[in-house]
Design a protein around this motif. Sequence first.
Motif, short mmCIF file in Angstrom:
data_model
loop_
_atom_site.label_atom_id
_atom_site.label_comp_id
_atom_site.label_asym_id
_atom_site.label_seq_id
_atom_site.Cartn_x
_atom_site.Cartn_y
_atom_site.Cartn_z
N GLY A 207 0.81 -1.21 0.00
CA GLY A 207 0.00 0.00 0.00
C GLY A 207 0.85 1.25 0.00
N ARG A 208 1.91 1.25 0.76
CA ARG A 208 2.81 2.40 0.77
C ARG A 208 3.45 2.62 -0.60
NH1 ARG A 208 5.72 1.09 6.56
NH2 ARG A 208 4.23 2.20 7.91
N ALA A 210 2.24 1.78 -3.46
CA ALA A 210 1.20 2.28 -4.36
C ALA A 210 0.95 3.77 -4.14
CB ALA A 210 -0.09 1.49 -4.15
N ALA A 211 0.91 4.18 -2.87
CA ALA A 211 0.67 5.59 -2.56
C ALA A 211 1.83 6.46 -3.04
CB ALA A 211 0.45 5.76 -1.06
N PHE A 240 -3.17 3.38 1.61
CA PHE A 240 -3.42 3.74 0.22
C PHE A 240 -4.86 4.20 0.08
CE2 PHE A 240 -4.79 2.42 -4.13
CZ PHE A 240 -4.04 3.37 -4.82
#
Length: 255
Positions: A207-208, A210-211, A240
């Motif tokens: 998620g990190r 992706a962000a 995210f």
Amino acid sequence: MGAAGSFPGPHGPASSYLVETEDGSGRPWRVLLDLGNGALGPLQRFVEPHDIDAVLLSHLHPDHCLDLCGLYVALSYHPTRVVESRLPVYGPVGTLERLDRAYGTDGEGHLGTVFDVRHWSDGHPVTVGPFSVVPYRVEHPVESYGQRVVEGAGTAGAAVLAYTGDTDSCPALRELARDADLFLAEASFQEGRETIRGVHLTGLRAGRAAAEAGVDRLILTHVPSWTDPEVVLAEARSVFPGPVRLARAGDVHEI
């Protein structure tokens, strides 16, 4: 075709993803990202093996490449269709030798008669029909590459799929996934459970990534049967802000 991590799971095969588009003449192009153990079976529900245009291997662990042995049989021994040209297979150094050993050849009838094996070079794009593919060396115990697949490269509205293969957090992920329409990221580990680094992402680390890369959509894949998918999903959603879902065998996503 398959999204199970490390080995086939109770709900589907190991890693394999079929990417399809048409070129300007309407000719369909079909490219496989990995072909892990168990994936060749369900693949045949969607495409005849002779109609595959290339296979892009992230690395040489069995859950990402082993069903190429079965693909060799399917292409070589079909009773009515013949191999008109060798199938391009991109992978790390040693790919053909690895596949030959897995198949059990002794030098005769080896897989190089059917597969045109080519080696990745970090950051150097290759072209497969309308696709431009850039490999990025990522963080895994063996030589491993994420793949940035662009359809319509150099044109407005080009579609971008970024696939991590197997990796832990590393600087290459940002460029690999930069502004991707869809980020297909592995999430094998859970935060606080595994302490080994340099092997796999968690949902949180995916998620990190992706962000930081500014992707539109995140799909988590390569979740082994002993990892709770809802845990990695919640980890990713905590960092995210965009849409996040789990990869499921047989799912279709438009980009």
